[in-house]
Write a protein that holds these residues in place. Structure first.
Motif, PDB file in Angstrom:
ATOM      1  N   GLY A 251       0.805  -1.213   0.000  1.00  0.00           N
ATOM      2  CA  GLY A 251       0.000   0.000   0.000  1.00  0.00           C
ATOM      3  C   GLY A 251       0.840   1.265   0.000  1.00  0.00           C
ATOM      4  O   GLY A 251       1.521   1.567   0.987  1.00  0.00           O
ATOM      5  N   LYS A 252       0.787   1.990  -1.100  1.00  0.00           N
ATOM      6  CA  LYS A 252       1.515   3.250  -1.236  1.00  0.00           C
ATOM      7  C   LYS A 252       0.619   4.263  -1.924  1.00  0.00           C
ATOM      8  O   LYS A 252      -0.362   3.909  -2.573  1.00  0.00           O
ATOM      9  N   GLY A 253       0.993   5.531  -1.812  1.00  0.00           N
ATOM     10  CA  GLY A 253       0.305   6.581  -2.549  1.00  0.00           C
ATOM     11  C   GLY A 253      -1.197   6.583  -2.316  1.00  0.00           C
ATOM     12  O   GLY A 253      -1.678   6.566  -1.171  1.00  0.00           O
ATOM     13  N   PHE A 254      -1.953   6.568  -3.409  1.00  0.00           N
ATOM     14  CA  PHE A 254      -3.409   6.646  -3.349  1.00  0.00           C
ATOM     15  C   PHE A 254      -4.004   5.502  -2.537  1.00  0.00           C
ATOM     16  O   PHE A 254      -5.031   5.667  -1.876  1.00  0.00           O
ATOM     17  N   GLN A 255      -3.372   4.333  -2.588  1.00  0.00           N
ATOM     18  CA  GLN A 255      -3.905   3.172  -1.871  1.00  0.00           C
ATOM     19  C   GLN A 255      -4.000   3.406  -0.367  1.00  0.00           C
ATOM     20  O   GLN A 255      -4.796   2.772   0.324  1.00  0.00           O
ATOM     21  N   ARG A 256      -3.173   4.339   0.144  1.00  0.00           N
ATOM     22  CA  ARG A 256      -3.165   4.579   1.582  1.00  0.00           C
ATOM     23  C   ARG A 256      -4.411   5.321   2.056  1.00  0.00           C
ATOM     24  O   ARG A 256      -4.644   5.431   3.268  1.00  0.00           O
ATOM     25  N   ILE A 257      -5.220   5.835   1.134  1.00  0.00           N
ATOM     26  CA  ILE A 257      -6.517   6.405   1.522  1.00  0.00           C
ATOM     27  C   ILE A 257      -7.384   5.315   2.142  1.00  0.00           C
ATOM     28  O   ILE A 257      -8.175   5.564   3.056  1.00  0.00           O
ATOM     29  N   PHE A 258      -7.206   4.112   1.629  1.00  0.00           N
ATOM     30  CA  PHE A 258      -7.984   2.975   2.140  1.00  0.00           C
ATOM     31  C   PHE A 258      -7.309   2.344   3.349  1.00  0.00           C
ATOM     32  O   PHE A 258      -7.950   2.068   4.356  1.00  0.00           O
ATOM     33  N   GLN A 259      -5.989   2.130   3.284  1.00  0.00           N
ATOM     34  CA  GLN A 259      -5.305   1.414   4.363  1.00  0.00           C
ATOM     35  C   GLN A 259      -3.799   1.606   4.267  1.00  0.00           C
ATOM     36  O   GLN A 259      -3.234   1.595   3.174  1.00  0.00           O
ATOM     37  N   THR A 260      -3.150   1.771   5.424  1.00  0.00           N
ATOM     38  CA  THR A 260      -1.699   1.834   5.538  1.00  0.00           C
ATOM     39  C   THR A 260      -1.255   0.781   6.536  1.00  0.00           C
ATOM     40  O   THR A 260      -1.950   0.540   7.525  1.00  0.00           O
ATOM     41  N   THR A 261      -0.120   0.147   6.299  1.00  0.00           N
ATOM     42  CA  THR A 261       0.417  -0.775   7.306  1.00  0.00           C
ATOM     43  C   THR A 261       0.564  -0.017   8.624  1.00  0.00           C
ATOM     44  O   THR A 261       1.142   1.071   8.673  1.00  0.00           O
ATOM     45  N   THR A 262       0.011  -0.608   9.688  1.00  0.00           N
ATOM     46  CA  THR A 262      -0.132   0.103  10.959  1.00  0.00           C
ATOM     47  C   THR A 262       0.318  -0.782  12.111  1.00  0.00           C
ATOM     48  O   THR A 262       0.035  -1.986  12.121  1.00  0.00           O
ATOM     49  N   PHE A 263       1.009  -0.177  13.088  1.00  0.00           N
ATOM     50  CA  PHE A 263       1.465  -0.906  14.266  1.00  0.00           C
ATOM     51  C   PHE A 263       1.084  -0.140  15.528  1.00  0.00           C
ATOM     52  O   PHE A 263       0.951   1.080  15.515  1.00  0.00           O
ATOM     53  N   GLY A 264       0.928  -0.886  16.613  1.00  0.00           N
ATOM     54  CA  GLY A 264       0.636  -0.276  17.900  1.00  0.00           C
ATOM     55  C   GLY A 264       1.012  -1.209  19.028  1.00  0.00           C
ATOM     56  O   GLY A 264       1.362  -2.373  18.819  1.00  0.00           O
ATOM     57  N   GLU A 265       0.931  -0.678  20.242  1.00  0.00           N
ATOM     58  CA  GLU A 265       1.184  -1.457  21.448  1.00  0.00           C
ATOM     59  C   GLU A 265      -0.141  -1.864  22.095  1.00  0.00           C
ATOM     60  O   GLU A 265      -1.144  -1.157  21.976  1.00  0.00           O
ATOM     61  N   PHE A 266      -0.138  -2.973  22.783  1.00  0.00           N
ATOM     62  CA  PHE A 266      -1.315  -3.384  23.549  1.00  0.00           C
ATOM     63  C   PHE A 266      -1.703  -2.293  24.540  1.00  0.00           C
ATOM     64  O   PHE A 266      -2.889  -2.047  24.785  1.00  0.00           O
ATOM     65  N   SER A 267      -0.712  -1.616  25.082  1.00  0.00           N
ATOM     66  CA  SER A 267      -0.954  -0.549  26.057  1.00  0.00           C
ATOM     67  C   SER A 267      -1.456   0.733  25.418  1.00  0.00           C
ATOM     68  O   SER A 267      -1.982   1.610  26.099  1.00  0.00           O
ATOM     69  N   GLY A 268      -1.261   0.883  24.100  1.00  0.00           N
ATOM     70  CA  GLY A 268      -1.625   2.116  23.416  1.00  0.00           C
ATOM     71  C   GLY A 268      -0.535   3.169  23.416  1.00  0.00           C
ATOM     72  O   GLY A 268      -0.670   4.217  22.769  1.00  0.00           O
ATOM     73  N   VAL A 269       0.566   2.919  24.115  1.00  0.00           N
ATOM     74  CA  VAL A 269       1.651   3.883  24.237  1.00  0.00           C
ATOM     75  C   VAL A 269       2.582   3.755  23.036  1.00  0.00           C
ATOM     76  O   VAL A 269       2.866   2.646  22.567  1.00  0.00           O
ATOM     77  N   LYS A 270       3.091   4.900  22.540  1.00  0.00           N
ATOM     78  CA  LYS A 270       4.046   4.888  21.439  1.00  0.00           C
ATOM     79  C   LYS A 270       5.452   4.706  22.016  1.00  0.00           C
ATOM     80  O   LYS A 270       6.162   5.657  22.300  1.00  0.00           O
ATOM     81  N   THR A 271       5.848   3.453  22.153  1.00  0.00           N
ATOM     82  CA  THR A 271       7.109   3.103  22.783  1.00  0.00           C
ATOM     83  C   THR A 271       8.260   3.179  21.791  1.00  0.00           C
ATOM     84  O   THR A 271       8.059   3.293  20.581  1.00  0.00           O
ATOM     85  N   GLU A 272       9.477   3.070  22.319  1.00  0.00           N
ATOM     86  CA  GLU A 272      10.649   3.065  21.451  1.00  0.00           C
ATOM     87  C   GLU A 272      10.657   1.843  20.536  1.00  0.00           C
ATOM     88  O   GLU A 272      11.065   1.918  19.382  1.00  0.00           O
ATOM     89  N   ARG A 273      10.192   0.699  21.050  1.00  0.00           N
ATOM     90  CA  ARG A 273      10.256  -0.502  20.218  1.00  0.00           C
ATOM     91  C   ARG A 273       9.270  -0.439  19.055  1.00  0.00           C
ATOM     92  O   ARG A 273       9.544  -0.954  17.975  1.00  0.00           O
ATOM     93  N   VAL A 274       8.105   0.197  19.263  1.00  0.00           N
ATOM     94  CA  VAL A 274       7.171   0.307  18.139  1.00  0.00           C
ATOM     95  C   VAL A 274       7.671   1.342  17.139  1.00  0.00           C
ATOM     96  O   VAL A 274       7.516   1.172  15.917  1.00  0.00           O
ATOM     97  N   LYS A 275       8.309   2.403  17.619  1.00  0.00           N
ATOM     98  CA  LYS A 275       8.899   3.383  16.700  1.00  0.00           C
ATOM     99  C   LYS A 275      10.024   2.743  15.889  1.00  0.00           C
ATOM    100  O   LYS A 275      10.157   3.001  14.683  1.00  0.00           O
ATOM    101  N   THR A 276      10.815   1.897  16.537  1.00  0.00           N
ATOM    102  CA  THR A 276      11.885   1.191  15.821  1.00  0.00           C
ATOM    103  C   THR A 276      11.315   0.281  14.749  1.00  0.00           C
ATOM    104  O   THR A 276      11.804   0.242  13.606  1.00  0.00           O
ATOM    105  N   LEU A 277      10.273  -0.458  15.084  1.00  0.00           N
ATOM    106  CA  LEU A 277       9.654  -1.369  14.125  1.00  0.00           C
ATOM    107  C   LEU A 277       9.097  -0.607  12.922  1.00  0.00           C
ATOM    108  O   LEU A 277       9.285  -1.014  11.765  1.00  0.00           O
TER     109      LEU A 277
END
Length: 314
Positions: free
Chosen positions: A140-166
């Motif tokens: 998913g790039k460019g226009f396709q990202r209007i529909f969906q982008t690869t997305t990551f998160g933590e179970f806690s909801g916090v933006k941790t260093e490890r999720v930023k690294t990933l």
């Protein structure tokens, strides 16, 4: 950096190939004929638009042992397959386990198995078709990202260093990726969207072009999606991410847009092919979303009509 991709289907193979091309040390856990293909030929990625073909050597294993530690284990498989591997993941020593798995049922089972502190959530904007050992893929790039982008998160909801690294690792591998704090709402929204689309496709034996030429069927599909979003709101779940606000466009306009989109090669690769290969998963996702419908008390005539396609036997 050592990453294990647990699952060697289309998306797992795309992730493994792209990460390996970016010089990440990647191992793939696969089984049977797919394991032998990867050992023999590596991951073969074919861009269906440019026809560029890349053969990427990666290490392949068939068993994850408790003492095999990775910086990230990325679990990429259908939701109906995850239960059997939870005990294996629970015993492994790796500290970050990323479930890139479709679900509308929350994460309690996964958290109980691997521990809340190790649990991360992701979802891909990637797909394609595995044919003769080669992956005809999209990211998913460019226009396709209007529909969906690869997305990551933590179970806690916090933006941790490890999720930023990933996320940085995936962006460097040319897989555009972002963070979202509430992955549970994100994934429930995704199921509300894709379940009606999939069920409409099943009514046409996953022929996206035929579906795209039926205004009435696409209108039912759009109505089902809108009902699904109403179910979410009634359950105090805000549809996510916010860019999906285009779902609020008038039904006739949205129907015309989807009629045109469904006739494209992109719809075939991103939607129809997956639906054809993942009917058991879609049945489980529908049953998970049915719980939300029941809890909401919302009337969903379009969803009920579309569900008949899912359970019909041809």
């Amino acid at each position: 950096m050592n990453i294990l991709i647990y699952g060697a289907g289309v998306i797992g193979s795309v992730f493994a190939g792209k990460l390996a091309l970016s010089k990440i040390n990647v191992t793939v856990l696969a089984r049977g004929a797919r394991l032998e293909e990867i050992k023999r030929n590596g991951i073969i990625l074919v861009n269906p638009r440019t026809r560029k073909r890349e053969c990427v050597p990666v290490q392949a294993i068939d068993t994850l042992r408790p003492n095999m530690g990775y910086d990230y284990i990325i679990v990429v498989m259908q939701c109906n397959q995850v239960g059997e591997i939870l005990p294996v993941l629970a015993e492994n020593c790796s500290k970050s386990i990323v479930f890139v798995v479709n679900t509308a049922d929350g994460y309690d089972k996964w958290a109980n198995a691997v521990g809340k502190g190790r649990l991360m959530i992701g979802f891909p904007s990637a797909g394609g078709e595995l044919n003769n050992g080669e992956i005809n893929y999209f990211v998913g790039k460019g226009f396709q990202r209007i529909f969906q982008t690869t997305t990551f998160g933590e179970f806690s909801g916090v933006k941790t260093e490890r999720v930023k690294t990933l996320i940085n690792i995936f962006n460097h591998a040319d897989i555009p990726s972002v963070f979202y704090p509430d992955m549970d709402a994100w994934q429930k929204t995704h199921v509300a969207l894709v379940s009606s689309i999939a069920n409409a496709l099943y009514g046409y034996e996953c022929d996206n072009v035929k579906l795209g030429h039926s205004y009435k069927a696409v209108k039912d599909m759009v109505s089902g999606v809108k009902e699904g979003f109403q179910v979410l709101r009634q359950n105090s779940i805000s549809p996510a991410p916010e860019k999906l606000c285009w779902i609020n466009l008038p039904t006739p306009l949205l129907t015309v847009i989807f009629c045109l989109f469904m006739r494209t090669t992109l719809a075939k690769i991103t939607m129809a092919k997956h639906c054809a290969a993942a009917r058991p998963e879609m049945m489980l996702l529908q049953s998970e979303f049915d719980k939300l419908i029941l809890k909401s008390g919302v009337k969903t005539p379009a969803i009920e009509k579309l569900k008949k396609n899912l359970y019909a036997t041809k």
